[in-house]
Design an enzyme around this catalytic site. Sequence first.
Site, mmCIF file in Angstrom:
data_model
loop_
_atom_site.group_PDB
_atom_site.id
_atom_site.type_symbol
_atom_site.label_atom_id
_atom_site.label_comp_id
_atom_site.label_asym_id
_atom_site.label_seq_id
_atom_site.Cartn_x
_atom_site.Cartn_y
_atom_site.Cartn_z
ATOM 1 N N HIS A 99 15.663 7.558 -11.318
ATOM 2 C CA HIS A 99 14.372 8.101 -11.763
ATOM 3 C C HIS A 99 13.249 7.619 -10.850
ATOM 4 O O HIS A 99 12.431 8.418 -10.375
ATOM 5 C CB HIS A 99 14.112 7.662 -13.213
ATOM 6 C CG HIS A 99 12.770 8.061 -13.743
ATOM 7 N ND1 HIS A 99 12.601 9.133 -14.591
ATOM 8 C CD2 HIS A 99 11.527 7.528 -13.564
ATOM 9 C CE1 HIS A 99 11.320 9.254 -14.899
ATOM 10 N NE2 HIS A 99 10.644 8.284 -14.287
ATOM 11 N N GLU A 100 13.209 6.312 -10.592
ATOM 12 C CA GLU A 100 12.141 5.783 -9.735
ATOM 13 C C GLU A 100 12.264 6.314 -8.308
ATOM 14 O O GLU A 100 11.267 6.590 -7.650
ATOM 15 C CB GLU A 100 12.156 4.255 -9.759
ATOM 16 C CG GLU A 100 11.958 3.633 -11.135
ATOM 17 C CD GLU A 100 10.692 4.088 -11.859
ATOM 18 O OE1 GLU A 100 9.779 4.637 -11.205
ATOM 19 O OE2 GLU A 100 10.624 3.906 -13.088
ATOM 20 N N HIS A 120 6.810 13.755 -13.392
ATOM 21 C CA HIS A 120 7.551 13.828 -14.649
ATOM 22 C C HIS A 120 7.645 15.277 -15.125
ATOM 23 O O HIS A 120 6.681 16.044 -15.012
ATOM 24 C CB HIS A 120 6.872 12.976 -15.723
ATOM 25 C CG HIS A 120 7.016 11.514 -15.489
ATOM 26 N ND1 HIS A 120 5.951 10.647 -15.525
ATOM 27 C CD2 HIS A 120 8.101 10.756 -15.189
ATOM 28 C CE1 HIS A 120 6.376 9.416 -15.270
ATOM 29 N NE2 HIS A 120 7.674 9.455 -15.061
ATOM 30 N N HIS A 127 10.623 9.623 -7.953
ATOM 31 C CA HIS A 127 9.196 9.524 -7.644
ATOM 32 C C HIS A 127 8.982 9.286 -6.154
ATOM 33 O O HIS A 127 8.101 9.897 -5.529
ATOM 34 C CB HIS A 127 8.553 8.400 -8.448
ATOM 35 C CG HIS A 127 8.419 8.689 -9.906
ATOM 36 N ND1 HIS A 127 8.014 9.906 -10.396
ATOM 37 C CD2 HIS A 127 8.636 7.898 -10.999
ATOM 38 C CE1 HIS A 127 7.979 9.867 -11.711
ATOM 39 N NE2 HIS A 127 8.356 8.670 -12.109
ATOM 40 N N TYR A 184 10.476 12.417 -20.010
ATOM 41 C CA TYR A 184 10.322 11.330 -20.982
ATOM 42 C C TYR A 184 11.255 11.566 -22.172
ATOM 43 O O TYR A 184 11.517 12.717 -22.547
ATOM 44 C CB TYR A 184 8.885 11.299 -21.517
ATOM 45 C CG TYR A 184 7.919 10.419 -20.749
ATOM 46 C CD1 TYR A 184 8.219 9.893 -19.507
ATOM 47 C CD2 TYR A 184 6.668 10.138 -21.295
ATOM 48 C CE1 TYR A 184 7.319 9.095 -18.827
ATOM 49 C CE2 TYR A 184 5.744 9.343 -20.622
ATOM 50 C CZ TYR A 184 6.077 8.833 -19.384
ATOM 51 O OH TYR A 184 5.174 8.058 -18.713
#
Length: 334
Positions: free
Chosen positions: A124-125, A134, A128, A187
């Site tokens: 996930h990071e 998101h 980015h 999320y």
Amino acid sequence: VPAQNLPPGYVLADGDMIVPIDSFAAPESMWSGLLWPGGIIPYEFSSTEETGVDPDNQLRMLKAMAEWEGVANVDFVPRTNQAQWIFIQSTEDGNNASIGYSPVGPLWVRIKPDEWTDRWLLAHELGHVLGLNHEHNRPDRDAHVIINWANISTSTCSGSFPCWFNFFIDPLAATFGEYDFESRMHYREDRLSANGQPTIVCRPAYIAYQHTMGRGEHLSILDAQGMADRYGAPSPPLILSVSPSTVTAGGSEFTLTINGRRFYRGRGDGIGVQGTQVSIQGIPVSVTVVSASQLTVTVPAEAIAVPGQVAVQVTNPSPGGGNANFFTFPADCN
């Protein structure tokens, strides 16, 4: 959202994205990550006493990098003297990362010390880092989910911005495909809740995703296709060598080590992006991903029952890069 111990001139936006303070004057740059030139992302692990990343956790991060390398034309490489790179730290001030490329380096990935075993958090990071926002910030978000603003915490986030800032729509975001509840960038339903109640609720047509959004332990198909849309299609895996390099025909099953590139675990059960697959003489075998450059498989006795060349097929299934180069090793006579 300002956060403790961030690099000078940066703030924490949307909970885990490190962005320049002056980007708040221009929302289009605040949420839009620039692409890394040529898809090359140099990295460096911290070695300091305060934020150092130990060898086990370095391997875990490299495996998470491999998940993205398998589905798009991106390549994480150890930094030598590049002026722009990502600096990876282990710190209680994680989990967060810089979003996209910047001509001024370094950029950051920061992981909490007790969360390195969560490969999909790391992925996930890294999403980015590659420029992804998101999923729930998409312009078409409200057609799919409802934000319960009253349930969003007003104390969890530091600084002068309340946590509901993390749920703002980005009207200028570039999107790919349909809204993706299975995205690794979504999320979960109770993220930043003040009272344990959902902050995100699926609209009736999508209620099946209520308890699964944001919890997938895989990259979704649209995660992969969207990344390939930005950076280009992935290259196929590559076989460089195997060990042992020769065996005796008619022997028993044995463990074969395959050395190469672009190997990754994926999900493995038909949901989302599937991992690297191997067949020996056309026989599918179970795979252990040791690293992005090494696999081990158990070769069944039937694959080496007679003398001849033993074919090794390595595949990264779609949306991965397909079949590796043709490779064989000999099964010799007794």
